[in-house]
Design an enzyme around this catalytic site. Structure first.
Site, PDB file in Angstrom:
ATOM      1  N   ASP A 104     -17.191  28.690 -25.419  1.00  0.00           N
ATOM      2  CA  ASP A 104     -17.589  27.563 -24.548  1.00  0.00           C
ATOM      3  C   ASP A 104     -17.966  26.523 -26.131  1.00  0.00           C
ATOM      4  O   ASP A 104     -16.967  26.327 -26.628  1.00  0.00           O
ATOM      5  CB  ASP A 104     -19.087  27.184 -24.303  1.00  0.00           C
ATOM      6  CG  ASP A 104     -19.438  26.323 -23.276  1.00  0.00           C
ATOM      7  OD1 ASP A 104     -19.288  25.174 -22.517  1.00  0.00           O
ATOM      8  OD2 ASP A 104     -20.834  25.290 -24.085  1.00  0.00           O
TER       9      ASP A 104
ATOM     10  N   TYR B 107     -22.695  17.112 -28.524  1.00  0.00           N
ATOM     11  CA  TYR B 107     -22.343  16.019 -27.114  1.00  0.00           C
ATOM     12  C   TYR B 107     -22.145  15.177 -28.215  1.00  0.00           C
ATOM     13  O   TYR B 107     -21.144  14.472 -28.093  1.00  0.00           O
ATOM     14  CB  TYR B 107     -22.485  16.417 -26.162  1.00  0.00           C
ATOM     15  CG  TYR B 107     -22.481  17.834 -25.150  1.00  0.00           C
ATOM     16  CD1 TYR B 107     -20.591  17.800 -24.985  1.00  0.00           C
ATOM     17  CD2 TYR B 107     -23.580  18.406 -25.158  1.00  0.00           C
ATOM     18  CE1 TYR B 107     -20.672  19.281 -23.935  1.00  0.00           C
ATOM     19  CE2 TYR B 107     -22.814  19.876 -24.953  1.00  0.00           C
ATOM     20  CZ  TYR B 107     -21.895  20.136 -24.237  1.00  0.00           C
ATOM     21  OH  TYR B 107     -21.171  21.790 -23.160  1.00  0.00           O
TER      22      TYR B 107
ATOM     23  N   HIS C 246     -16.120  30.898 -15.677  1.00  0.00           N
ATOM     24  CA  HIS C 246     -16.628  29.927 -17.175  1.00  0.00           C
ATOM     25  C   HIS C 246     -17.442  30.804 -17.911  1.00  0.00           C
ATOM     26  O   HIS C 246     -17.693  30.922 -19.434  1.00  0.00           O
ATOM     27  CB  HIS C 246     -17.672  28.556 -16.526  1.00  0.00           C
ATOM     28  CG  HIS C 246     -17.513  27.956 -18.572  1.00  0.00           C
ATOM     29  ND1 HIS C 246     -16.149  27.617 -18.624  1.00  0.00           N
ATOM     30  CD2 HIS C 246     -18.711  27.711 -19.280  1.00  0.00           C
ATOM     31  CE1 HIS C 246     -16.774  26.999 -20.129  1.00  0.00           C
ATOM     32  NE2 HIS C 246     -18.017  27.399 -20.047  1.00  0.00           N
TER      33      HIS C 246
END
Length: 330
Positions: free
Chosen positions: A173, A251, A307
């Site tokens: 990730d 982010y 995921h």
């Protein structure tokens, strides 16, 4: 050529780039506001359905016992040379072989690698860090403390600070996104890479512009561009309020350097991808392969897997890793 002439020749390109970035940021914030409206409605409906729970996460004053399992390794801290920050890490198998450094994703910590720490400590020095802003590592509050350049410097400082000149980098990730960049800018420090469920930034950018479905899968990224609201919404889902700003700041720096130029990938890499990944389309695997020097990438799409592969299907991951690293074993 006179400097004034060079400046004049470059002026149209610079203006075009500025206009492109302004247009991109307008789209990003428009998407952020739309995502905020949607997620806000979802959160409000959860409060109405479960009024006793309220709108705040449950405080957890005592860490769960699993985080203190001695079989997973020794808990240590390393002061980084570049920033002076202290990073927490768990270490096992020192002296058993090369450094195998694990980088976790969002919203996780070192414990996401518990199965791999047990599996590989017999032949490698396994180290799983809490990245900057996570877990017991230092967590600066300023968003500018989480740029890609600073995060890559953290990885460099960890490798060198542990006394190694290179490592096997295993990442998932957000950790994998950092690993891709690190392998490009610090290739001499990465002997091999194992990447799970993430694409290089430039690949993700180009792929998303051609596949609108990937934008919808990544809608949360736009929400996370906003101040304070993502922290509030995530704290309703039992994330600790004080531990969210650092991870979300990753982010908030994601679009800082867009648009990105294509980059060639050359580090020998094992790429593992879940067929049913909810956040990234399978087409990204082919897009990643097209950027690689031939013969340097081994990619596998695991059927029926989502995921969170390192935790949901560790046995399959370990089998691929042992085969990929076989020639490094003593």
């Amino acid at each position: 050529m006179p400097e004034l002439v060079v400046t004049a020749l470059l002026a149209p390109s610079r203006l075009t780039l500025k206009l492109l970035r302004a247009f991109m940021w307008s789209l990003v914030f428009a998407a952020a506001l739309l995502a905020a409206a949607v997620y806000g409605c979802i959160a409000f409906s959860h409060v109405l359905c479960r009024p006793r729970r309220g709108c705040c996460g449950r405080p957890r004053r005592i860490p769960p016992a699993c985080l203190r399992d001695p079989e997973l390794g020794e808990h240590c801290f390393l002061t980084l040379k570049s920033s002076g920050l202290r990073l927490h890490y768990v270490s096992a198998g020192r002296g058993n072989g090369p450094l195998m450094l694990f980088l976790h994703g969002f919203p996780e910590n070192w414990f996401s690698w518990r199965y791999q720490l047990r599996e590989f400590q017999s032949h490698f020095h396994v180290v799983a860090v809490d990245l900057r802003g996570y877990g017991s590592s230092d967590s600066p509050s300023d968003v500018d403390c989480y740029t890609i350049d600073l995060l890559m410097a953290d990885i460099q400082d960890v490798i060198l600070g542990l006394g190694y000149s290179k490592c096997i980098l295993v990442a998932h990730d957000w950790g994998a996104l950092l690993a891709w960049n690190f392998s490009i800018y610090y290739p001499s420090l990465v002997e091999r890479m194992v990447v799970v469920s993430a694409a290089p930034m430039s690949v993700y950018q180009d792929y998303s512009l051609r596949h609108i479905g990937q934008f919808f899968r990544s809608n949360y990224v736009f929400l996370f561009q906003l101040p304070w609201l993502p922290e509030k919404l995530l704290s309703m889902s039992d994330f600790q309020p004080g531990g969210l700003t650092g991870p979300l700041n990753y982010y908030r720096n994601l679009f800082r350097n867009f648009p990105l130029e294509p980059q060639e990938l050359a580090t020998p890499t094992l790429l593992l991808w879940g067929e049913k990944d909810s956040y990234f389309q399978q087409g990204l695997v082919g897009a990643i392969s097209s950027r690689f020097v031939p013969g340097r990438l081994e990619a596998h799409i695991l059927p029926g897997v989502g995921h969170w592969l390192p935790q949901s299907h560790p046995k399959e991951m370990h089998q691929y890793m042992w085969a990929f690293l076989q020639d490094l074993l003593h």
